[in-house]
Design a protein around this motif. Structure first.
Motif, short mmCIF file in Angstrom:
data_model
loop_
_atom_site.label_atom_id
_atom_site.label_comp_id
_atom_site.label_asym_id
_atom_site.label_seq_id
_atom_site.Cartn_x
_atom_site.Cartn_y
_atom_site.Cartn_z
N GLU A 159 -5.03 -61.55 81.50
CA GLU A 159 -4.95 -61.95 82.90
C GLU A 159 -6.34 -62.20 83.47
O GLU A 159 -6.55 -63.17 84.19
N LYS A 160 -7.28 -61.35 83.09
CA LYS A 160 -8.66 -61.53 83.56
C LYS A 160 -9.22 -62.88 83.11
O LYS A 160 -9.82 -63.62 83.90
N VAL A 161 -9.02 -63.17 81.82
CA VAL A 161 -9.57 -64.41 81.27
C VAL A 161 -8.88 -65.61 81.91
O VAL A 161 -9.52 -66.63 82.20
N GLN A 162 -7.56 -65.47 82.15
CA GLN A 162 -6.83 -66.57 82.79
C GLN A 162 -7.41 -66.87 84.17
O GLN A 162 -7.67 -68.02 84.52
N LEU A 163 -7.62 -65.79 84.94
CA LEU A 163 -8.15 -65.99 86.30
C LEU A 163 -9.55 -66.58 86.24
O LEU A 163 -9.90 -67.47 87.02
N ALA A 164 -10.36 -66.09 85.27
CA ALA A 164 -11.71 -66.62 85.12
C ALA A 164 -11.65 -68.10 84.78
O ALA A 164 -12.41 -68.91 85.32
N PHE A 165 -10.72 -68.45 83.90
CA PHE A 165 -10.61 -69.85 83.51
C PHE A 165 -10.18 -70.70 84.70
O PHE A 165 -10.66 -71.82 84.90
N LYS A 166 -9.27 -70.15 85.52
CA LYS A 166 -8.82 -70.90 86.69
C LYS A 166 -9.99 -71.18 87.63
O LYS A 166 -10.10 -72.27 88.19
N LEU A 211 0.59 -70.02 86.29
CA LEU A 211 -0.70 -69.69 86.89
C LEU A 211 -1.69 -70.85 86.78
O LEU A 211 -2.42 -71.15 87.72
N LEU A 212 -1.70 -71.52 85.63
CA LEU A 212 -2.79 -72.47 85.37
C LEU A 212 -2.42 -73.93 85.61
O LEU A 212 -3.28 -74.76 85.85
N GLN A 260 -13.31 -64.89 73.30
CA GLN A 260 -12.60 -66.05 73.81
C GLN A 260 -13.46 -66.81 74.83
O GLN A 260 -13.47 -68.04 74.86
N ARG A 261 -14.20 -66.07 75.65
CA ARG A 261 -15.10 -66.72 76.62
C ARG A 261 -16.17 -67.52 75.89
O ARG A 261 -16.52 -68.64 76.28
#
Lengths: 312, 235
Positions: free
Chosen positions: A171-178, A200-201, A141-142
């Motif tokens: 959750e990790k990817v969401q935070l990274a995206f944020k 979150l986003l 996804q990244r």
């Protein structure tokens, strides 16, 4: 940045979009949310003309999307989808660089851009030669996000991009995206059916039902939505609780103290939801240590904070 | 392991073919032990000559099949038209159901005797497996891969060259392999209209009840078919 005027779309008999008006400002992240079949994906795909609308007008960069050559429009807009759709026969580098190759970028510029993107999404540079089947879901996804960002588009469309990931990775990817979004300030249109992801986003959430936008506002304002029965049903009766995840203890402006009983394992970077969770087990205040400063947290702090954002 | 085995088998086929073509006298002695052959006819063409003609006819007709078949499949793909796809598939199926003999017989009055009607017949015959496999191969590309390619702003032609064809390559190779193998064996019938190849000797053998001669020419056909079947496998 993106303007939609009275946009409609019909599939056979079913109306997917029924007169959508929406203004998306530069640098904001709009999350489209709603149950399956509410038209959120159709709305997203109409922006880069993956779907052609029946009537109405969509303007991007102050120009009707009809006035662009369709490939040219799509290259100006990053696009991420749920299945990622990495090209299985190409390496990570070639996946990311595919449009750059078409645009005939120089090899060293491509190398530089790919490295830049990989380090931004916190992927090891050694991954450039890996094949998609060697990546985990989160990594794939990244790479998908890197590929969408390759031409440095100022608009990013994301269609349930993290939907297929397990909760932890998600959750990790969401935070990274944020984090990435904080740096890049792209104009993002994000589709999801996950309320927590939206909270979150999103800078603003657009709640959709049956081809219409029912409600468009910041995540905080959705707290007061009880009157609208459908909305509160979909967002969940525990919306306030979920909203807490959006904020960290640093947002609470907590008091620093000198005396304390015992410390719990929190920091200013922890979410307010985690803080509340600790409070539930304590009779009065709890204390935590952040960078050798001791802070006190109580129910009252959280209550006052909620009142504050409610009236903002 | 598989690769080694494959290479070894290919090597055996190649050797068997060469020995058969150039040193048939060795084999003849052994075969005559089992067969009661008159072996009276003086052959006009050597086995090598027949092998050359046979390969030439097969390669030429299959190359034409590939060119036509791939062009048709690519045309269908670029048009994204379901109708066109059905029409092309229908036509190539018709091409397949016509017996080779019929196509040859029908073309002789128009084109005359010789290699040309045979090449034409084999070419028509080889189109179907190539078209069908290419279309199927292109259709099995995962939808999210296609959506991603489209959403990134690749034109249909860029998608075709960079994504679709490389991903469909194994299926396309299978089509080519099937077409070639069919054509190797079907080419023998061309002798009836004056085309060259191993068929010449097989037909002559049948006419004179010469078992040795029939075997002499049909074994290389089988070996050649097996050889192509091996070599044209994707892995």
């Amino acid at each position: 940045m993106i303007q939609l005027r009275n946009v409609t779309k019909k599939y056979d008999k079913q109306e997917a979009l029924r007169g959508i008006d929406l203004n998306i400002n530069e640098g904001e992240c709009i999350v489209l949310i709603g149950p399956s079949g509410c038209g959120k994906s159709s709305l997203l795909k109409s922006i880069n003309r993956m779907i052609d609308i029946d009537s109405g007008e969509i303007r991007v960069f102050n120009q009707s999307i009809e006035s662009y050559r369709v490939e040219e429009l799509r290259r100006k807009i990053g696009y991420c989808i749920q299945g990622v759709g990495l090209f299985p026969h190409l390496s990570v580098k070639e996946n990311i660089a595919i449009v750059l190759r078409v645009l005939k970028w120089k090899e060293e510029d491509i190398d530089q851009r790919v490295n830049e993107l990989l380090s931004m999404t916190e992927l090891p540079l050694s991954y450039i030669n890996k094949r998609p089947h060697e990546l985990s879901g989160g990594e794939a996804q990244r790479v998908g996000v890197c590929r969408a960002l390759a031409t440095n588009p100022s608009i990013l469309l994301m269609d349930e991009p993290f939907g297929a990931l397990d909760p932890l990775t998600r959750e990790k990817v969401q935070l990274a995206f944020k984090e990435i979004q904080k740096k890049l300030h792209k104009t993002v249109v994000f589709v999801t059916h996950d309320v927590e992801e939206a909270i979150l986003l999103a800078d603003r959430i657009a709640l959709m039902q049956e081809g219409k936008i029912l409600h468009l506002d910041t995540p905080n304002k959705f707290m007061n939505l009880d009157k609208n029965e459908y909305g509160s049903d979909f967002l969940g009766k525990d919306y306030s609780l979920r909203l807490l995840k959006r904020f960290t203890l640093a947002d609470l402006n907590l008091k620093e103290v000198r005396s304390f009983n015992s410390l719990v394992n929190l920091s200013l970077g922890s979410s307010v939801k985690d803080g509340l969770s600790y409070c539930l087990n304590a009779e009065q205040s709890i204390y935590f240590n952040d960078n050798n400063h001791i802070y006190e947290l109580s129910y009252n702090d959280i209550y006052n904070f909620m009142q504050r954002i409610n009236h903002e | 392991m598989n690769r080694i085995l494959k290479n070894r088998v290919t090597l055996i086929y190649t050797l068997l073919f060469l020995v058969w073509i150039f040193q048939f006298d060795w084999i003849k002695e052994t075969l005559l032990f089992f067969l009661d052959s008159k072996n009276t006819i003086v052959q006009r063409s050597s086995l090598f000559e027949l092998a050359y003609q046979h390969s030439y006819i097969v390669l030429l007709s299959t190359t034409l099949s590939i060119l036509i078949g791939l062009s048709l499949a690519i045309w269908v793909r670029l048009s994204r038209s379901e109708e066109l796809k059905q029409i092309v598939l229908q036509f190539s199926t018709i091409g397949e159901t016509l017996p080779t003999a019929a196509i040859i017989a029908l073309s002789v009055p128009m084109i005359g005797y010789g290699n040309v009607p045979l090449v034409l017949a084999l070419c028509i015959y080889g189109i179907l497996p190539i078209v069908r496999n290419t279309i199927v191969g292109l259709n099995t590309i995962p939808s999210e891969v296609q959506e991603a390619a489209q959403g990134l702003g690749l034109t249909r032609l860029e998608q075709l060259i960079r994504i679709d064809l490389p991903l469909a390559l194994p299926a396309i190779l299978t089509g080519i392999r099937i077409a070639t193998v069919i054509n190797v064996s079907a080419a023998t019938i061309g002798a009836t209209v004056g085309a060259g190849g191993f068929g010449v000797m097989i037909i002559a053998g049948i006419r004179t009840y010469d078992t040795l001669m029939i075997i002499q020419a049909s074994v290389p056909v089988i070996v050649m078919a097996l050889w192509f079947d091996r070599v044209l496998r994707a892995n």
